[in-house]
Design an enzyme around this catalytic site. Structure first.
Site, PDB file in Angstrom:
ATOM      1  N   LYS A   8       0.850  -1.203   0.000  1.00  0.00           N
ATOM      2  CA  LYS A   8       0.000   0.000   0.000  1.00  0.00           C
ATOM      3  C   LYS A   8       0.878   1.243   0.000  1.00  0.00           C
ATOM      4  O   LYS A   8       2.070   1.186   0.363  1.00  0.00           O
ATOM      5  CB  LYS A   8      -0.930   0.020   1.214  1.00  0.00           C
ATOM      6  CG  LYS A   8      -0.235  -0.034   2.597  1.00  0.00           C
ATOM      7  CD  LYS A   8       0.299   1.283   3.115  1.00  0.00           C
ATOM      8  CE  LYS A   8       0.927   1.207   4.501  1.00  0.00           C
ATOM      9  NZ  LYS A   8       1.748   2.368   4.875  1.00  0.00           N
ATOM     10  N   ASP A 131      -2.009  -1.512  10.462  1.00  0.00           N
ATOM     11  CA  ASP A 131      -2.406  -1.464   9.046  1.00  0.00           C
ATOM     12  C   ASP A 131      -3.025  -2.774   8.551  1.00  0.00           C
ATOM     13  O   ASP A 131      -3.444  -2.865   7.401  1.00  0.00           O
ATOM     14  CB  ASP A 131      -1.179  -1.162   8.158  1.00  0.00           C
ATOM     15  CG  ASP A 131      -0.743   0.283   8.259  1.00  0.00           C
ATOM     16  OD1 ASP A 131      -1.563   1.128   8.670  1.00  0.00           O
ATOM     17  OD2 ASP A 131       0.423   0.569   7.911  1.00  0.00           O
TER      18      ASP A 131
END
Ligand code: C5P
Length: 283
Positions: A8, A131
């Site tokens: 990401k 995350d």
């Protein structure tokens, strides 16, 4: 089963405050990108883990932590053979470890006939790392709280990206500690980005991209400044730090430009790859 664990980038990252539990309240826009690790998970009598990078083979690897938590939460006495092929740089602010953990949790739940509900799986992910819930959701998101409170953002245009990193490395906890000791002014990149997104204002979105760790990270890893400047010289609409660094990324309107920028940075001795943002990588 063999799956891809996608990386990401943070298009924005603001740090709102430090909490009593030592974590920080964040506001950040995260999107999956087409850079991934490969993971194989098979049912087995006991838990085993192997990785093509020797220094990542320890029990503190997020894959092992995720698997142990899965068996603890479900009470299942079986195990798993987990094999990780690493392509995402680490620790880099690219969510590699978190994505690996998310993939392991998703695979184990599928292999053992879904003993955990979606909510229980997300809670297990959040216990492994901030995350991980985003990586399990696998869609562009506004992430708040520690990073685990997610709102799907479904209208971010496709972006062509060059990800780059130099020789320096910075663990996330060290970056937060350096941020706390600095006198950085509060930022509001995320609110500006979300407002531009609502108006369909692409230029507003790219000019709102930014990261609260930028100055702190540039002091500890000066090459981040050099790479961002190089990306801008290659025509990037924005050149931003990802996560707590020290990876950076450039945003380009066309694939040829991101390919050329990656080539340029590699010629200067940096690790650099061209990739693109993805809309949905959920498993
Ligand atoms: O949750 P994760 O394992 O990614 O966090 C690594 C470290 O980063 C934490 O131990 C903490 O020091 C810091 N962190 C934080 N606030 C967050 C996320 C991470 O302070 N929201």
């Amino acid at each position: 089963m063999k799956v891809k664990a996608y990386s990401k980038i943070n298009l924005t990252l603001d740090i709102l405050n430090k909490r009593d539990d030592g974590f920080h309240t964040l506001k950040s826009v995260l999107v999956p990108i087409s850079l991934y690790d490969s993971i194989t998970v098979e049912k087995s009598g006991e838990l085993s883990f192997s990785c093509d990078i020797p220094e990542l083979r320890g029990d503190d690897n997020y894959c092992v932590r995720a698997a142990k938590l899965f068996f603890q939460k479900t009470g299942i006495s079986g195990g798993a053979a987990i094999k990780l092929q690493k392509h995402i740089p680490y620790p880099a602010g690219l969510g590699g470890g978190s994505s690996d953990a998310a993939a392991v949790l998703n695979c184990l739940n599928a292999l053992y006939d879904f003993p955990l509900t979606r909510e229980e799986l997300l809670a297990a992910g959040a216990a492994v790392g901030s995350d991980v819930p985003f990586c399990m959701a696998g869609v562009p998101s506004l992430c708040e709280g520690r990073g685990e409170i997610l709102t799907h953002l479904d209208s971010i245009p496709k972006l062509y990206i060059t990800v780059a990193i130099g020789g320096g490395r910075m663990p996330t906890s060290k970056a937060f500690a350096a941020y706390d000791e600095s006198a950085v002014k509060p930022t509001d990149f995320t609110d500006k980005f979300v407002a531009a997104l609502k108006n369909g204002d692409r230029r507003g979105m790219t000019s709102a991209m930014g990261n609260a760790f930028t100055d702190v990270c540039a002091k500890l890893c000066p090459e981040t400044k050099e790479m961002r400047s190089r990306l801008r010289s290659c025509g990037a609409e924005a050149a931003i730090l990802s996560g707590s660094g020290p990876s950076v990324f450039g945003v380009f309107a066309a694939k040829e430009r991101s390919v050329a920028a990656a080539k340029d940075l590699r010629a200067r001795g940096f690790f650099a790859v061209d990739c693109e943002t993805l809309e949905n990588v959920s498993q």
